[in-house]
Design a protein around this motif. Structure first.
Motif, PDB file in Angstrom:
ATOM      1  N   ILE A 125     126.855 -92.904 134.983  1.00 13.72           N
ATOM      2  CA  ILE A 125     125.934 -93.751 134.214  1.00 13.72           C
ATOM      3  C   ILE A 125     124.538 -93.147 134.225  1.00 13.72           C
ATOM      4  CG2 ILE A 125     124.785 -96.009 134.155  1.00 13.72           C
ATOM      5  CD1 ILE A 125     127.388 -97.237 135.218  1.00 13.72           C
ATOM      6  N   ILE A 153     131.586 -92.290 141.758  1.00 18.29           N
ATOM      7  CA  ILE A 153     132.500 -92.325 140.609  1.00 18.29           C
ATOM      8  C   ILE A 153     131.952 -93.127 139.433  1.00 18.29           C
ATOM      9  CG2 ILE A 153     134.851 -92.886 139.872  1.00 18.29           C
ATOM     10  CD1 ILE A 153     134.684 -90.678 141.955  1.00 18.29           C
ATOM     11  N   VAL A 154     131.189 -94.175 139.712  1.00 14.97           N
ATOM     12  CA  VAL A 154     130.715 -95.079 138.655  1.00 14.97           C
ATOM     13  C   VAL A 154     129.225 -94.889 138.364  1.00 14.97           C
ATOM     14  CG1 VAL A 154     130.455 -97.494 137.956  1.00 14.97           C
ATOM     15  CG2 VAL A 154     132.465 -96.786 139.287  1.00 14.97           C
ATOM     16  N   LEU A 155     128.406 -95.002 139.397  1.00 12.82           N
ATOM     17  CA  LEU A 155     126.956 -94.983 139.203  1.00 12.82           C
ATOM     18  C   LEU A 155     126.442 -93.635 138.714  1.00 12.82           C
ATOM     19  CD1 LEU A 155     124.454 -96.760 139.502  1.00 12.82           C
ATOM     20  CD2 LEU A 155     124.233 -95.970 141.862  1.00 12.82           C
ATOM     21  N   THR A 167     139.964 -89.015 136.697  1.00 17.01           N
ATOM     22  CA  THR A 167     138.829 -89.468 135.883  1.00 17.01           C
ATOM     23  C   THR A 167     138.175 -88.344 135.076  1.00 17.01           C
ATOM     24  OG1 THR A 167     137.314 -89.188 137.777  1.00 17.01           O
ATOM     25  CG2 THR A 167     138.327 -91.365 137.474  1.00 17.01           C
ATOM     26  N   PHE A 176     131.808 -95.852 144.915  1.00 18.26           N
ATOM     27  CA  PHE A 176     131.241 -96.516 143.731  1.00 18.26           C
ATOM     28  C   PHE A 176     130.040 -95.724 143.211  1.00 18.26           C
ATOM     29  CE2 PHE A 176     127.972 -99.273 141.944  1.00 18.26           C
ATOM     30  CZ  PHE A 176     128.656 -99.859 140.885  1.00 18.26           C
ATOM     31  N   SER A 177     129.166 -95.309 144.125  1.00 15.87           N
ATOM     32  CA  SER A 177     127.987 -94.541 143.731  1.00 15.87           C
ATOM     33  C   SER A 177     128.386 -93.218 143.086  1.00 15.87           C
ATOM     34  CB  SER A 177     127.100 -94.281 144.952  1.00 15.87           C
ATOM     35  OG  SER A 177     126.705 -95.497 145.558  1.00 15.87           O
ATOM     36  N   LEU A 228     136.878 -88.832 131.179  1.00 19.13           N
ATOM     37  CA  LEU A 228     135.437 -88.917 130.952  1.00 19.13           C
ATOM     38  C   LEU A 228     134.894 -87.666 130.257  1.00 19.13           C
ATOM     39  CD1 LEU A 228     134.290 -90.552 134.323  1.00 19.13           C
ATOM     40  CD2 LEU A 228     134.647 -91.651 132.109  1.00 19.13           C
ATOM     41  N   THR A 254     138.863 -87.977 141.158  1.00 14.60           N
ATOM     42  CA  THR A 254     138.378 -87.314 139.950  1.00 14.60           C
ATOM     43  C   THR A 254     139.429 -86.438 139.265  1.00 14.60           C
ATOM     44  OG1 THR A 254     137.383 -85.605 141.383  1.00 14.60           O
ATOM     45  CG2 THR A 254     135.935 -87.347 140.570  1.00 14.60           C
ATOM     46  N   SER A 263     136.855 -88.607 146.744  1.00 11.93           N
ATOM     47  CA  SER A 263     136.289 -88.385 145.411  1.00 11.93           C
ATOM     48  C   SER A 263     136.997 -87.222 144.722  1.00 11.93           C
ATOM     49  CB  SER A 263     134.779 -88.114 145.497  1.00 11.93           C
ATOM     50  OG  SER A 263     134.507 -86.896 146.153  1.00 11.93           O
ATOM     51  N   ILE A 309     130.321 -86.189 136.526  1.00  5.27           N
ATOM     52  CA  ILE A 309     131.651 -86.765 136.767  1.00  5.27           C
ATOM     53  C   ILE A 309     132.466 -85.924 137.755  1.00  5.27           C
ATOM     54  CG2 ILE A 309     131.724 -87.817 134.476  1.00  5.27           C
ATOM     55  CD1 ILE A 309     133.554 -85.609 133.533  1.00  5.27           C
TER      56      ILE A 309
END
Length: 288
Positions: free
Chosen positions: A54, A49-51, A113, A46-47, A117, A110, A106, A78
């Motif tokens: 951001i 791929i998402v955080l 993703t 989560f940290s 992204l 990715t 990861s 990313i």
């Protein structure tokens, strides 16, 4: 050195060597760790791929930088965790098994993703006038070929010939470091006249991305009560990105040298914060 050689030969070879080296150190049991400690793996992914994206996006809005530099910063954000994170986690006394697991997963996630992204970043910062884009299907295929295939080959060698794998791992690690140094050197030489400008434009953003991402990874894992070795691992895994892949995407697939500058600077600076993490981990072990 011609640009075509740099983007079509040196970059893919360097990245493939790095991923081959990771595969040589992997066993099939590593993929089973996600069921042994799902909480730690979930927090780390989560940290990562998402955080992290951001954080990267917020930094591009706070720090003034040209659109191409902003895209380059987002590509770093990313990208998956770097293989160097496994070594730094080991030296810092972190959970190495978790680090390897997070790097592998990861890297797989990715593949899907990054094209999405990256195109969002291109559209947001460069707008409809941008003449470059990443075709999603083709990009997935290219990343798969230069990351997952070498990893799988390394794993197969490790499974069939473990002694050979141990010997090759040392060689590939040295070659990978050499290629990364060569890549950064080529970028520096090519952009030498504009280097001070690039450092001013990208340096602050790169430093903030590295520091905030590492701090965020540590904070969220501490908040969710992961063990100290797992906290160290997540912080390092989120803070040490695959700079070679980021350069391959920006300078290779997108063909934009300016976008590759943040990744080059990041690839150097992350070892400084990595050294800080090692010192922190060592201090914890002395007080434990």
């Amino acid at each position: 050195m011609q640009e075509s050689i740099f983007t079509t030969l040196i970059l893919p070879i360097a990245l493939a060597l790095i991923m081959l080296g990771m595969g040589l150190s992997l066993k099939f049991e590593d993929f089973q760790r996600i069921t042994k400690y799902p909480k730690a793996v979930s927090v780390g992914l989560f940290s990562q791929i998402v955080l992290l994206p951001i954080i990267g996006f917020v930094i591009t809005k706070i720090v003034s930088m040209p659109p191409a530099i902003a895209v380059g910063l987002m590509i770093i954000a990313i990208a998956p965790g770097g293989v160097s994170s496994n070594m730094i986690t080991y030296l810092a006394g972190g959970d190495v098994a978790l680090s390897v697991t997070l790097t592998v997963f990861s890297s797989i996630i990715t593949i899907f993703t990054i094209p999405i992204l990256a195109n969002l970043a291109l559209n947001h910062f460069l707008g409809q006038s941008a003449a470059i884009a990443l075709p999603i299907g083709t990009t997935m295929g290219q990343i798969f070929l230069i990351t997952i295939i070498p990893t799988a080959i390394g794993m197969y060698i490790q499974y069939k010939l473990p002694e050979l794998a141990r010997s090759l791992e040392k060689v590939t690690s040295r070659l990978a470091i050499g290629f990364l140094a060569l890549i950064i050197l080529i970028l520096v030489i090519r952009e030498w006249s504009r280097l001070p400008e690039f450092i001013l434009q990208a340096g602050v953003g790169v430093v903030l991305l590295n520091l905030f991402s590492m701090a965020a990874g540590f904070a969220i894992s501490k908040l969710l009560k992961l063990s100290p070795p797992q906290q160290i691992c997540v912080a390092i895994e989120v803070g040490i990105q695959n700079g070679t892949l980021a350069i391959a995407i920006t300078a290779g697939m997108l063909g934009n040298q300016d976008m590759a500058i943040p990744a080059a600077i990041y690839s150097l600076f992350m070892y400084m914060t990595g050294f800080g993490a090692i010192l922190y981990g060592k201090s914890l072990s002395k007080t434990a």
